[in-house]
Write an enzyme that holds these catalytic residues in place. Structure first.
Site, mmCIF file in Angstrom:
data_model
loop_
_atom_site.group_PDB
_atom_site.id
_atom_site.type_symbol
_atom_site.label_atom_id
_atom_site.label_comp_id
_atom_site.label_asym_id
_atom_site.label_seq_id
_atom_site.Cartn_x
_atom_site.Cartn_y
_atom_site.Cartn_z
ATOM 1 N N LYS A 76 -17.926 -27.926 29.862
ATOM 2 C CA LYS A 76 -18.887 -27.855 28.751
ATOM 3 C C LYS A 76 -19.699 -26.565 28.902
ATOM 4 C CE LYS A 76 -18.516 -32.344 27.365
ATOM 5 N NZ LYS A 76 -17.426 -32.740 28.244
ATOM 6 N N ILE A 102 0.314 -0.836 8.327
ATOM 7 C CA ILE A 102 1.524 -1.346 7.680
ATOM 8 C C ILE A 102 2.287 -0.215 6.999
ATOM 9 C CG2 ILE A 102 0.211 -2.027 5.609
ATOM 10 C CD1 ILE A 102 2.220 -4.407 5.350
ATOM 11 N N LEU A 103 3.603 -0.328 7.045
ATOM 12 C CA LEU A 103 4.464 0.616 6.329
ATOM 13 C C LEU A 103 4.990 -0.096 5.102
ATOM 14 C CD1 LEU A 103 6.981 2.101 8.958
ATOM 15 C CD2 LEU A 103 5.120 3.313 7.790
ATOM 16 N N GLY A 111 5.760 4.166 3.104
ATOM 17 C CA GLY A 111 5.720 5.239 4.110
ATOM 18 C C GLY A 111 4.911 6.449 3.635
ATOM 19 N N LYS A 112 4.410 6.350 2.380
ATOM 20 C CA LYS A 112 3.697 7.494 1.789
ATOM 21 C C LYS A 112 2.440 7.859 2.603
ATOM 22 C CE LYS A 112 1.648 8.520 -2.762
ATOM 23 N NZ LYS A 112 0.285 8.000 -2.761
ATOM 24 N N ARG A 158 -8.298 13.366 7.231
ATOM 25 C CA ARG A 158 -9.139 12.778 6.173
ATOM 26 C C ARG A 158 -8.294 12.337 4.984
ATOM 27 N NH1 ARG A 158 -14.070 12.403 5.145
ATOM 28 N NH2 ARG A 158 -15.663 13.111 6.590
HETATM 29 O O1 PRP Z 1 3.346 2.801 3.201
HETATM 30 P P1 PRP Z 1 2.392 2.850 2.038
HETATM 31 O O2 PRP Z 1 3.058 2.594 0.728
HETATM 32 O O3 PRP Z 1 1.592 4.112 2.032
HETATM 33 O O4 PRP Z 1 1.383 1.631 2.208
HETATM 34 C C1 PRP Z 1 0.731 1.340 3.407
HETATM 35 C C2 PRP Z 1 -0.680 1.863 3.385
HETATM 36 O O5 PRP Z 1 -1.449 1.128 2.433
HETATM 37 C C3 PRP Z 1 -2.662 0.652 3.025
HETATM 38 O O6 PRP Z 1 -3.714 1.558 2.921
HETATM 39 P P2 PRP Z 1 -4.560 1.743 1.603
HETATM 40 O O7 PRP Z 1 -3.953 2.858 0.816
HETATM 41 O O8 PRP Z 1 -4.675 0.461 0.906
HETATM 42 O O9 PRP Z 1 -5.912 2.322 2.124
HETATM 43 P P3 PRP Z 1 -7.105 1.851 3.100
HETATM 44 O O10 PRP Z 1 -6.554 1.882 4.519
HETATM 45 O O11 PRP Z 1 -8.089 2.928 2.895
HETATM 46 O O12 PRP Z 1 -7.577 0.505 2.701
HETATM 47 C C4 PRP Z 1 -2.283 0.519 4.483
HETATM 48 O O13 PRP Z 1 -3.443 0.569 5.295
HETATM 49 C C5 PRP Z 1 -1.333 1.656 4.737
HETATM 50 O O14 PRP Z 1 -2.011 2.821 5.124
HETATM 51 O O1 ORO Z 2 -0.258 -0.320 -0.229
HETATM 52 C C1 ORO Z 2 0.178 -1.455 -0.339
HETATM 53 O O2 ORO Z 2 0.972 -1.791 -1.220
HETATM 54 C C2 ORO Z 2 -0.245 -2.484 0.659
HETATM 55 C C3 ORO Z 2 -1.234 -2.222 1.545
HETATM 56 C C4 ORO Z 2 -1.591 -3.185 2.471
HETATM 57 O O3 ORO Z 2 -2.487 -2.997 3.324
HETATM 58 N N1 ORO Z 2 -0.926 -4.376 2.470
HETATM 59 C C5 ORO Z 2 0.054 -4.635 1.598
HETATM 60 O O4 ORO Z 2 0.639 -5.730 1.619
HETATM 61 N N2 ORO Z 2 0.382 -3.685 0.694
#
Ligand code: PRP
Ligand code: ORO
Length: 484
Positions: A100, A407-408, A411-412, A379
């Site tokens: 506890k 997350i990818l 990939g942009k 930036r």
């Molecule tokens: O592979 P993509 O098609 O580029 O998507 C993935 C990107 O999208 C999300 O960022 P978001 O642009 O939402 O910006 P944030 O991190 O400023 O919220 C996430 O954090 C990745 O950086």
């Molecule tokens: O850019 C997206 O489409 C995207 C961003 C993110 O953080 N999560 C997601 O599922 N999609």
């Protein structure tokens, strides 16, 4: 083996939901351990008594629960006795230390002591210091905590039922505690003689393991009522304490066997009454568990993995959305996530870590501190004032940078970030993300000269959530259709 794996194994092997308390309470010790050969040697009497209880019950219980306070009360010899008692417990039976514990200042050191220097698998904690206090206990993979939700002390009613019986504080404790950890590492301790209290808790926490306490108190309900209220639909999810007086008899096993059978009878009835797949016991049906299952389930429970129709940045509609930005608000989970990233980064060669803003700046910061590599970031937009830098932080042209993002999808974002770093004279080879959305995005990056690494794929996540019963078959199928 994790606490839950051990527990499920012991439940199945011993066909038991019973927990035996191993408490060196001199007042409860049978007379035969304080007379004759034991005269004048309390510690020997207590030790032999506890060892006999273990020998007699090891094939009848699913866990042992030593109460820390009784050992501490005996001073240094008591702590020695605790070690001897833990050593006498078979490896296959999990140990819940009933401490506890509730002090924030000592939580880190206490968690480290019990989880790294003793055989304890789980510990009971008081909820009043909140998540800050619980988090240090949850950083040990495979260990678990039991949060004390209510006790049966008559005077506790004034607190637990506050402000009114319809919305009592103890239910708020349950709701809050559910956000602190996944069912695989956070369970509930419920001291009550009332089936009604147990039923209310079971209703709002169908997925949690409950350690029942105080159910044998005088004037309490029948065991069948307690079991009906507390068992989940699979006839599991509830640990029942063995009454203390049974442990004082010469043959505890003889008294415990009929109790175990009575409980198993109620479990069978519960299952026959019609179990549904909505209520479940963690881990029980997993044939092959994903190594990051804990992390996946916690992310889901925290609302970082959402199912439903979501518009993505690209304009496409997916049946899910991943929002890892929330993780920073759960230090314990963030810590687990950083460990998973770090496993990948430690095999790579680089001078600096670059986070892609905004979502991955905290991650890059955490990794920089943990791996002792400096951080920079490109930036998203350059300011029209001040230094107008594209890359923040110090670097030397020619250095190698590993890019980190959450997350990818297409990939942009990572490629734009990498391109900015390259215009500063930096080399980018490796890109590390937490989740790979798949669909060929890693190949796209490879075609552009980058090697992408990911902790998890979106398919692994959905598969794990489906297996664990977190998402429905419809949600799982909608995901599968979307990737066909
Ligand atoms: O592979 P993509 O098609 O580029 O998507 C993935 C990107 O999208 C999300 O960022 P978001 O642009 O939402 O910006 P944030 O991190 O400023 O919220 C996430 O954090 C990745 O950086
Ligand atoms: O850019 C997206 O489409 C995207 C961003 C993110 O953080 N999560 C997601 O599922 N999609």
């Amino acid at each position: 083996m994790s606490f839950f794996e051990k527990l499920n194994h012991a439940i199945a092997h011993n066909q038991s939901l019973l927990v035996v308390g191993l408490d060196p309470n001199p007042e409860m010790m049978p007379k035969r351990y304080s007379t004759g050969e034991y005269s004048g040697d309390l510690m020997d009497g207590l030790k032999d008594w506890l060892h006999v209880i273990i020998q007699q019950t090891a094939d009848l219980v699913c866990a042992y629960k030593p109460t820390y306070g009784f050992y501490k009360a005996l001073g240094a010899p008591g702590l020695n006795l605790l070690e001897q008692t833990l050593a006498a417990i078979p490896d296959s039976i999990p140990i819940i230390l009933d401490a506890k514990h509730g002090d924030l200042n000592t939580s880190t050191v206490f968690a480290e002591t019990i989880f790294t220097r003793s055989r304890v698998d789980a510990v009971t904690l008081s909820p009043y210091s909140g998540q800050d206090h619980v988090a240090p206990f949850l950083i040990y993979p495979g260990k678990a905590v039991f949060i004390l939700c209510c006790t049966s002390n008559p005077a506790a009613v004034a607190i637990q039922q506050y402000p009114q019986p319809q919305t009592p504080l103890y239910l708020q404790v349950v709701k809050e505690a559910k956000t602190w950890g996944a069912p695989e590492d956070l369970a509930l301790e419920v001291g009550t003689t009332s089936p009604d209290v147990l039923a209310k808790i079971r209703a709002i926490a169908p997925e949690r393991l409950i350690l029942a306490r105080s159910i044998w108190a005088e004037g309490g309900a029948e065991l069948t009522q307690i079991l009906a209220a507390g068992l989940n639909a699979n006839g599991e999810g509830l640990l029942i304490p063995v009454p203390q007086d049974m442990l004082a008899t010469e043959e505890p096993a003889a008294a415990i066997q009929p109790l175990r059978e009575e409980i198993n009878q109620a479990r069978r009835q519960k299952i026959q009454q019609g179990s549904t797949c909505e209520l479940w016991m963690p881990d029980v049906c997993f044939l092959e568990q994903h190594p990051h299952q804990d992390l996946i389930l916690q992310l889901y429970d925290m609302g970082c993995i959402l199912f439903g129709e979501f518009v993505q940045a690209s304009g496409a509609v997916f049946p899910y959305y991943i929002d890892l930005r929330k993780v920073i608000s759960n230090p314990q989970l963030f810590h687990l996530m950083l460990s998973a990233y770090a496993e990948i980064l430690q095999d790579l060669t680089f001078d600096r870590i670059a986070g892609i803003p905004y979502g991955s700046l905290p991650t890059a910061t955490g990794l920089s501190l943990r791996l002792h590599h400096p951080m920079i970031f490109p930036r998203k937009e350059v300011k029209a004032h001040g230094t107008r830098r594209v890359i923040e932080g110090h670097f030397e042209p020619g250095e190698t940078v590993v890019v980190v993002d959450d997350i990818l999808i297409s990939g942009k974002s990572v490629m734009e970030g990498a391109a900015k770093l390259e215009t500063g004279g930096l080399n980018v080879q490796d890109i590390v993300v937490f989740i790979d959305h798949e669909g060929g995005v890693k190949d796209r990056l490879r075609d552009n000269g980058y090697q992408a690494h990911s902790v998890l794929t979106i398919s692994e996540i959905t598969q794990t959530l489906y297996q664990a019963g977190r998402i429905t078959q419809e949600q799982f199928q909608a995901f599968n259709h979307s990737v066909e």
